[in-house]
Design an enzyme around this catalytic site. Sequence first.
Site, PDB file in Angstrom:
ATOM      1  N   SER A  97      11.087  51.011 -87.126  1.00  0.00           N
ATOM      2  CA  SER A  97      12.025  52.068 -87.519  1.00  0.00           C
ATOM      3  C   SER A  97      12.624  51.789 -88.904  1.00  0.00           C
ATOM      4  CB  SER A  97      13.134  52.178 -86.476  1.00  0.00           C
ATOM      5  OG  SER A  97      12.567  52.299 -85.193  1.00  0.00           O
TER       6      SER A  97
HETATM    7  C1  SAM Z   1       9.736  53.573 -82.904  1.00  0.00           C
HETATM    8  S1  SAM Z   1       8.851  52.453 -81.912  1.00  0.00           S
HETATM    9  C2  SAM Z   1      10.010  51.137 -81.633  1.00  0.00           C
HETATM   10  C3  SAM Z   1      10.374  50.329 -82.844  1.00  0.00           C
HETATM   11  C4  SAM Z   1      10.874  48.962 -82.489  1.00  0.00           C
HETATM   12  N1  SAM Z   1      12.190  48.972 -81.900  1.00  0.00           N
HETATM   13  C5  SAM Z   1      10.816  48.004 -83.662  1.00  0.00           C
HETATM   14  O1  SAM Z   1      11.823  47.411 -84.023  1.00  0.00           O
HETATM   15  O2  SAM Z   1       9.713  47.827 -84.184  1.00  0.00           O
HETATM   16  C6  SAM Z   1       8.881  53.263 -80.314  1.00  0.00           C
HETATM   17  C7  SAM Z   1       8.284  52.397 -79.216  1.00  0.00           C
HETATM   18  O3  SAM Z   1       8.604  52.985 -77.965  1.00  0.00           O
HETATM   19  C8  SAM Z   1       7.586  52.610 -77.095  1.00  0.00           C
HETATM   20  N2  SAM Z   1       7.624  53.412 -75.880  1.00  0.00           N
HETATM   21  C9  SAM Z   1       7.228  54.698 -75.708  1.00  0.00           C
HETATM   22  N3  SAM Z   1       7.389  55.051 -74.418  1.00  0.00           N
HETATM   23  C10 SAM Z   1       7.914  53.977 -73.774  1.00  0.00           C
HETATM   24  C11 SAM Z   1       8.293  53.731 -72.445  1.00  0.00           C
HETATM   25  N4  SAM Z   1       8.173  54.643 -71.486  1.00  0.00           N
HETATM   26  N5  SAM Z   1       8.796  52.517 -72.142  1.00  0.00           N
HETATM   27  C12 SAM Z   1       8.930  51.554 -73.075  1.00  0.00           C
HETATM   28  N6  SAM Z   1       8.570  51.738 -74.369  1.00  0.00           N
HETATM   29  C13 SAM Z   1       8.068  52.928 -74.706  1.00  0.00           C
HETATM   30  C14 SAM Z   1       6.320  52.800 -77.902  1.00  0.00           C
HETATM   31  O4  SAM Z   1       5.234  52.087 -77.345  1.00  0.00           O
HETATM   32  C15 SAM Z   1       6.772  52.302 -79.269  1.00  0.00           C
HETATM   33  O5  SAM Z   1       6.408  50.964 -79.447  1.00  0.00           O
END
Ligand code: SAM
Length: 381
Positions: A97
Amino acid sequence: MGGSIGGGREADDIDREAARLRHDLVSALVAAGALPDPAWRAAFEEVPRHLFVPRFYDPSGLRIDRHDHPDLWLRGVHEDRALVTHRRGGEAVSSSSQPSLMASMLHDLEVRDGDRVLEIGTGTGWNAALLAHRVGDHRVTSVDLDPELTAAARAHLAAAGRRPRVVTADGSMGWPAEAPYDRIIATCRIDSVPLPWLRQLMVDGVMVAPLGYAVIQLRRTGPDRAEGRFRGGAWFMPLRTGRSRPEAPVVEPDADDPGRPAELTPRAATDPDFRFWADLCEPGVEWRMDPEPGSGPGAVALRGPDGSTARLGRDGMVVEAGPRRLWTEVERLYRVWDERGRPGPERFGVTVEGRRQWLWIDSPDGPGHELGEPVDAVRPG
Ligand SMILES: C[S@@+](CC[C@H](N)C(=O)[O-])C[C@H]1O[C@@H](n2cnc3c(N)ncnc32)[C@H](O)[C@@H]1O
């Protein structure tokens, strides 16, 4: 940045250059008022984002790898922007992000020393590392759905000397094994508040999450109640639940349906503040815009999760088909939004009481809208 960092330059050189670039980025964030708390400033200074993002995709889809494009890579990692890190089938599935957005979400999380924190959406592990820097490794649990991502995140965290708990699971259920938490942060977009998250949050605990296209700060105000306001617009990838519903067949309008004159122009309907409200009220409705060169939004096509469709042509006529009158719904939402003075996300809030949750404008007693069926572990019937 002088010279290339490729061609066999040592890891130490890269780390030194990264520390310098990171310091510049943090100074810019501080100057913009994005890091008022010295504890978060130290976390951003000391957690090396380059160890969490060994490669990313630029907006054209070009893969920028630390080996193939070392200069572009190191510069990109230290700019204030979100970086897509994983794609599957042409779609972005994970990203790191944007630093200023993370700074503001972490600020809104109101973390105190000793807090236990749950993060939904580990991604690269960078935000988990910031949290672990702030409260200690053993007080942070971070969940991601994707085993490939959690394996990579654990490796990044270890390289940065951090060991928060990283779990592979569907985060829509939270992570009950370590509950309760003082703070919960999500870095993927939800369209209603998952009740398991609130149950796993201490009373008086704070949750920060992208609800629709803005970040909300919710406080659990009682055993069965939470309330809070939106802080500002933000775009995040959606929470994937793995419980996909069967795709409903698309209902196309009759070719000879002349339609009716629309009450709304495409330009009005695509106002970002209106779309924030409309998207939360109509989760799962896909909007497609065919831009008219040089003149803003042109035709608009909508498709609902039940297969309903609506199309607003450049002639100002709208045709609707299927069980829902999607454009009629949009017009009704527009009237409410217009009557309330066209509010942006900051004037909206959400209250959760038991299984009910609603979106309101200005005050919980003001005009509102029930949010979609809550994601919950227990489904009646
Ligand atoms: C914007 S990224 C997160 C960025 C992260 N916090 C970082 O610092 O790099 C969104 C993440 O949410 C995860 N995601 C999507 N659906 C999810 C779920 N049901 N449970 C857990 N993670 C999920 C995706 O796999 C993705 O890695």
